[in-house]
Scaffold this motif. Structure first.
Motif, mmCIF file in Angstrom:
data_model
loop_
_atom_site.group_PDB
_atom_site.id
_atom_site.type_symbol
_atom_site.label_atom_id
_atom_site.label_comp_id
_atom_site.label_asym_id
_atom_site.label_seq_id
_atom_site.Cartn_x
_atom_site.Cartn_y
_atom_site.Cartn_z
ATOM 1 N N GLY A 216 0.765 -1.235 0.000
ATOM 2 C CA GLY A 216 0.000 0.000 0.000
ATOM 3 C C GLY A 216 0.797 1.286 0.000
ATOM 4 N N TRP A 217 2.104 1.192 -0.196
ATOM 5 C CA TRP A 217 2.924 2.417 -0.149
ATOM 6 C C TRP A 217 2.477 3.434 -1.197
ATOM 7 C CZ3 TRP A 217 5.735 4.582 -4.069
ATOM 8 C CH2 TRP A 217 5.871 3.808 -5.222
ATOM 9 N N GLU A 218 2.041 2.909 -2.364
ATOM 10 C CA GLU A 218 1.726 3.795 -3.486
ATOM 11 C C GLU A 218 0.494 4.670 -3.206
ATOM 12 O OE1 GLU A 218 -0.608 0.076 -3.890
ATOM 13 O OE2 GLU A 218 1.508 0.546 -3.455
ATOM 14 N N LYS A 219 -0.300 4.288 -2.223
ATOM 15 C CA LYS A 219 -1.480 5.093 -1.886
ATOM 16 C C LYS A 219 -1.089 6.460 -1.315
ATOM 17 C CE LYS A 219 -4.198 0.938 -0.868
ATOM 18 N NZ LYS A 219 -4.871 0.140 0.206
ATOM 19 N N HIS A 220 0.140 6.590 -0.912
ATOM 20 C CA HIS A 220 0.597 7.840 -0.307
ATOM 21 C C HIS A 220 1.176 8.812 -1.331
ATOM 22 C CE1 HIS A 220 0.020 6.130 3.699
ATOM 23 N NE2 HIS A 220 0.540 5.015 3.220
ATOM 24 N N LEU A 221 1.257 8.403 -2.594
ATOM 25 C CA LEU A 221 1.778 9.307 -3.619
ATOM 26 C C LEU A 221 0.810 10.474 -3.826
ATOM 27 C CD1 LEU A 221 3.018 6.665 -6.212
ATOM 28 C CD2 LEU A 221 4.473 8.360 -5.072
ATOM 29 N N PRO A 222 1.298 11.702 -3.818
ATOM 30 C CA PRO A 222 0.409 12.848 -4.026
ATOM 31 C C PRO A 222 -0.159 12.857 -5.442
ATOM 32 C CG PRO A 222 2.565 13.525 -3.158
ATOM 33 C CD PRO A 222 2.695 12.091 -3.580
ATOM 34 N N THR A 223 -1.377 13.337 -5.579
ATOM 35 C CA THR A 223 -1.988 13.571 -6.894
ATOM 36 C C THR A 223 -2.522 15.008 -6.931
ATOM 37 O OG1 THR A 223 -4.099 12.670 -6.158
ATOM 38 C CG2 THR A 223 -2.595 11.159 -7.280
ATOM 39 N N PHE A 224 -2.711 15.502 -8.144
ATOM 40 C CA PHE A 224 -3.046 16.918 -8.318
ATOM 41 C C PHE A 224 -4.145 17.059 -9.370
ATOM 42 C CE2 PHE A 224 1.256 16.442 -6.855
ATOM 43 C CZ PHE A 224 1.441 17.463 -5.938
ATOM 44 N N ALA B 235 8.538 8.385 2.291
ATOM 45 C CA ALA B 235 9.686 7.935 3.085
ATOM 46 C C ALA B 235 9.276 7.220 4.371
ATOM 47 C CB ALA B 235 10.619 9.107 3.387
ATOM 48 N N PRO B 236 8.244 7.675 5.072
ATOM 49 C CA PRO B 236 7.840 6.933 6.273
ATOM 50 C C PRO B 236 7.290 5.543 5.978
ATOM 51 C CG PRO B 236 6.989 9.184 6.313
ATOM 52 C CD PRO B 236 7.475 8.931 4.920
ATOM 53 N N HIS B 237 6.885 5.313 4.745
ATOM 54 C CA HIS B 237 6.231 4.058 4.389
ATOM 55 C C HIS B 237 7.143 3.110 3.596
ATOM 56 C CE1 HIS B 237 2.542 5.894 5.835
ATOM 57 N NE2 HIS B 237 2.842 6.956 5.098
ATOM 58 N N ILE B 238 8.329 3.574 3.214
ATOM 59 C CA ILE B 238 9.319 2.725 2.527
ATOM 60 C C ILE B 238 10.625 2.859 3.296
ATOM 61 C CG2 ILE B 238 10.410 2.125 0.332
ATOM 62 C CD1 ILE B 238 8.289 3.630 -1.138
ATOM 63 N N PRO B 239 10.772 2.146 4.390
ATOM 64 C CA PRO B 239 11.942 2.340 5.250
ATOM 65 C C PRO B 239 13.270 1.946 4.604
ATOM 66 C CG PRO B 239 10.635 0.464 5.990
ATOM 67 C CD PRO B 239 9.820 1.175 4.957
ATOM 68 N N GLU B 240 13.220 1.170 3.526
ATOM 69 C CA GLU B 240 14.460 0.809 2.837
ATOM 70 C C GLU B 240 14.952 1.909 1.902
ATOM 71 O OE1 GLU B 240 11.293 -1.758 0.624
ATOM 72 O OE2 GLU B 240 11.446 -0.565 2.460
ATOM 73 N N ALA C 113 6.708 6.425 -8.846
ATOM 74 C CA ALA C 113 5.981 5.155 -8.823
ATOM 75 C C ALA C 113 6.665 4.109 -9.684
ATOM 76 C CB ALA C 113 4.540 5.361 -9.283
ATOM 77 N N VAL C 114 7.043 4.498 -10.895
ATOM 78 C CA VAL C 114 7.687 3.545 -11.805
ATOM 79 C C VAL C 114 9.116 3.265 -11.362
ATOM 80 C CG1 VAL C 114 8.354 3.096 -14.192
ATOM 81 C CG2 VAL C 114 6.205 4.274 -13.710
ATOM 82 N N ALA C 115 9.847 4.289 -10.942
ATOM 83 C CA ALA C 115 11.242 4.097 -10.530
ATOM 84 C C ALA C 115 11.350 3.127 -9.362
ATOM 85 C CB ALA C 115 11.863 5.440 -10.148
ATOM 86 N N LEU C 116 10.475 3.270 -8.382
ATOM 87 C CA LEU C 116 10.572 2.439 -7.185
ATOM 88 C C LEU C 116 10.088 1.011 -7.413
ATOM 89 C CD1 LEU C 116 9.475 5.109 -4.581
ATOM 90 C CD2 LEU C 116 11.730 4.047 -4.760
ATOM 91 N N THR C 117 9.263 0.796 -8.422
ATOM 92 C CA THR C 117 8.777 -0.560 -8.706
ATOM 93 C C THR C 117 9.601 -1.257 -9.780
ATOM 94 O OG1 THR C 117 7.131 0.391 -10.213
ATOM 95 C CG2 THR C 117 6.406 -0.118 -7.975
#
Length: 693
Positions: free
Chosen positions: A343-351, A372-377, A513-517
């Motif tokens: 569920g980390w991606e749910k925290h990505l801001p949208t506009f 950052a708080p949701h992806i500790p690595e 989103a794409v970079a981290l996945t």
């Protein structure tokens, strides 16, 4: 207690030397000298010290070994073969041949037991610093009293060439500051480079330099033969947990050859008669090749078995850890399996259109604060530009030696200093360790300082993020020395590199989103200094495809395609063109690499047949012919001044875009031919041979 050596150990050293001569001779290519000179220290390290298990080469707490002088890879392949890794005798016989398991320099993801891709000198020792940082961080994060989960050491061989490359100085200076007592570098001090004796170019006091960095320095003056002295030095370095250690090992390049000690034995195979006399000297049959006495295999298999036992004990300890620290245990497993938190991606801001205009570097900061708080690595930092790159999220703790009072090893934010090349090479090592996703940040222009390491990130399939702000002439007053007009072209040309240039907030979130996945692909995010409006028609989902239609028009007269800060200029230009009676489509192409991975049908929907396509970007137009018929950009350097004035100077304005677009429409209408999209090719992207590993 001193290690006791037997006759079998000397036989093993001589086996490595004769095999090195045979391996390079059969290939008729390679470097026999360093493997022959470093055979004693390689034998001592692997057979007496290194914790490894050839049956499980990815065991998380294994010691890491890096061959920074990667031209000596025959040595590493021989050791891996003897130890029982997936490197066969046939692999040694196929050294440097097409599709072999033993390429001309070590490559991770290619040969079992290779931790990082080395060869370009200085990169390996810099990667080793990253590996050591990763261990220090993982240990500080997860180790508990009675549960030493992450305790491994990093060992690195390096030579004079590595020490002359600036990247090694950057990384070694950082390692000394960080007091990385888990890092041991073994310097093959043979006084030879390709040009000959180091007397012609490299006479500095290496020991004094490394002491000034904050390293311990140990000498072994008889590296050709004194196994006991070598073992003593490694033991001393291993047990020094307060600072990194360099062992200065005096060796003779090509030891045993008729040309020993000279540069002729550095990069050319030995002659047949030389190999024969070498074998006689070391007690081998001169008529036989690729010989390994059984006692040598036995010795190395014993070392591998000892490593397997240590792994078994480590796993037992990890199981006990699970019973007491279940949350931390599941976190370790998740990270090393490469799974992002649920569920980390749910925290990505949208506009939405109408939201405030914001610079994409600030939008990037918003993303980091959100995730950052949701992806500790996720760990990383900036090359002395934190306040400009905006990469330090709220509540971040600096990764620093606890003794400094500036942070601790559990900290996730790195102060890389003004060391762009070292920063990126260190990030490669952090990524290679496993369990961490690193980023480094600088201005886009200065990613070019790090080009050697960036190239190896992509070749090595490492998930590293380059956060690159001040991405164009839009940075304004700093002028052409800082304005990257050509940088995007080489990054886009780099295989397996995603170069993102987002135009607004949704595109910035999509880039992350794409970079981290993308677990095996690095990314460079090019971010603006100037504010950008939130665009009507952009969404995170559409931008995640690398390109999409921002504004559609039936039976369009022209498609305008752009990236980043120029998309909003194109939007304003399109308004003028519509007032002139023209039908205008607008497409945004934030990432060529990701767009190229979409189906041809989809790509043609974004850049269709039927009307000319004109690109607009405040960079060199090099590379845009893949996507546009006509290009509008920069043919020279930038200029110094307020950013709007700089755009005006180069006519990168709505008026400038509109006037050129009108000419393009008129030209193609006069020509009268059917206009085919540049995407519509006989040789499609999907059918091209890939060199990605």
């Amino acid at each position: 207690m001193a290690i006791q050596f037997t006759d079998a150990d000397q036989v093993a050293v001589n086996t490595i030397r004769t095999l090195a001569a045979d391996v390079v001779a059969k290939a008729n290519s390679g470097h026999p000298g360093a493997p022959m000179g470093m055979a004693p220290v390689a034998h001592v390290l692997f057979s007496k010290f290194l914790n490894f298990n050839p049956k499980d080469s990815k065991w998380a707490n294994r010691d890491r070994f890096v061959l920074s002088n990667g031209h000596a890879c025959a040595l590493q392949y021989i050791i891996l073969h003897l130890a029982g890794y997936k490197v066969s005798m046939d692999d040694l016989k196929n050294f440097r041949q097409i599709d072999s398991n033993t390429p001309g320099h070590p490559e991770n993801h290619h040969t079992d037991g290779i931790e990082v891709t080395t060869g370009p000198l200085g990169q390996g020792i810099s990667n080793a610093v990253g590996l050591a940082i990763a261990q220090a961080h993982m240990g500080a994060t997860f180790n508990k009293d009675g549960f030493p989960i992450f305790t491994n050491k990093t060992y690195c061989f390096l030579g004079d060439g590595c020490l002359q490359e600036g990247v090694s100085s950057e990384a070694s200076s950082l390692a000394g500051h960080l007091q990385l007592g888990n890092l041991i570098a073994i310097y093959d001090d043979n006084k030879i480079t390709i040009d000959g004796s180091t007397d012609v170019s490299f006479t500095e006091d290496v020991e004094a330099r490394y002491r000034s960095y904050g390293w311990e320095v140990i000498h072994v003056t008889s590296g050709d033969a004194d196994l006991t002295a070598i073992a003593g030095a490694i033991a001393e370095a291993r047990d020094n947990n307060t600072k990194p250690t360099m062992i200065v090992l005096r060796t003779t390049i090509g030891y045993g050859s008729l040309k020993e000690g000279g540069h002729d034995v550095h990069g050319s195979p030995l002659k047949a008669d030389d190999i024969k006399q070498l074998k006689v000297k070391f007690g081998f049959d001169p008529e036989k090749t690729f010989v390994v006495p059984e006692e040598v295999y036995d010795l190395y298999h014993k070392a591998g078995a000892a490593g397997a036992q240590k792994e078994a004990e480590w796993k037992q300890n990890l199981d006990a850890y699970k019973g007491k620290y279940a949350t931390e245990h599941s976190e370790i497993i998740r990270r090393f399996e490469g799974r992002l938190p649920e569920g980390w991606e749910k925290h990505l801001p949208t506009f939405k259109a109408g939201d405030a205009a914001v610079a994409s570097r600030k939008l990037s900061e918003n993303v980091l604060n959100a995730i950052a708080p949701h992806i500790p690595e996720l760990v990383g930092g900036s090359a002395d530009l934190t306040g400009s790159n905006l990469t330090r999220w709220k509540g971040a703790v600096d990764f620093q030696p606890p003794s400094t009072g500036l942070g601790d090893y559990a900290g996730r934010y790195f102060r890389f200093g003004v060391r762009e090349h070292g920063m990126t090479a260190v990030c490669n090592g952090i990524a290679a360790y496993g369990g961490l996703i690193p980023f480094g940040a600088t201005f886009l222009n200065f990613v070019s300082y790090a080009a050697g390491a960036v190239r190896l990130t992509a070749l090595s399939n490492l998930r590293v993020l380059n956060i690159a702000t001040h991405d164009s002439i839009g940075l304004g007053e700093d002028g052409p020395t800082h304005q990257p007009v050509e940088t995007a072209a080489w990054l886009r040309a780099t295989p397996n590199m995603m170069f993102w240039r987002p135009a607004d907030g949704n595109e910035t979130s999509a880039a992350y989103a794409v970079a981290l996945t993308s677990a095996e692909t690095p990314s460079t995010l090019a971010l603006s200094r100037q504010n950008l409006p939130q665009l009507e028609g952009s969404t995170l989902e559409k931008a995640s495809k690398g390109g999409y239609v921002l504004q559609e028009a039936e039976n369009a007269d022209i498609t305008l395609v752009s990236t980043g800060s120029e998309v909003c200029i194109v939007v304003d230009a399109a308004k003028q063109l519509r007032e002139q009676g023209l039908k205008v489509r607008i497409s945004s192409l934030p990432c060529f690499e990701v767009f190229n991975q979409q189906s041809k049908e989809y790509r043609l929907s974004v850049l269709p047949n039927g009307a000319p396509i004109m690109s607009v970007e405040a960079y060199s137009t090099f590379g845009w012919n893949e996507y546009a018929h006509e290009t509008f950009g920069l043919k020279g350097w930038g200029a110094s001044g307020p950013y709007l004035k700089v755009y005006e100077k180069f006519d990168l304005t709505p008026n400038g875009v509109a006037s050129r677009a009108a000419k393009v429409v008129e030209f193609y209408k006069k020509r009268g031919d059917k206009v085919w999209s540049p995407v519509d090719k006989a040789i499609d992207y999907d059918t091209m041979l890939s060199t990605a590993h």
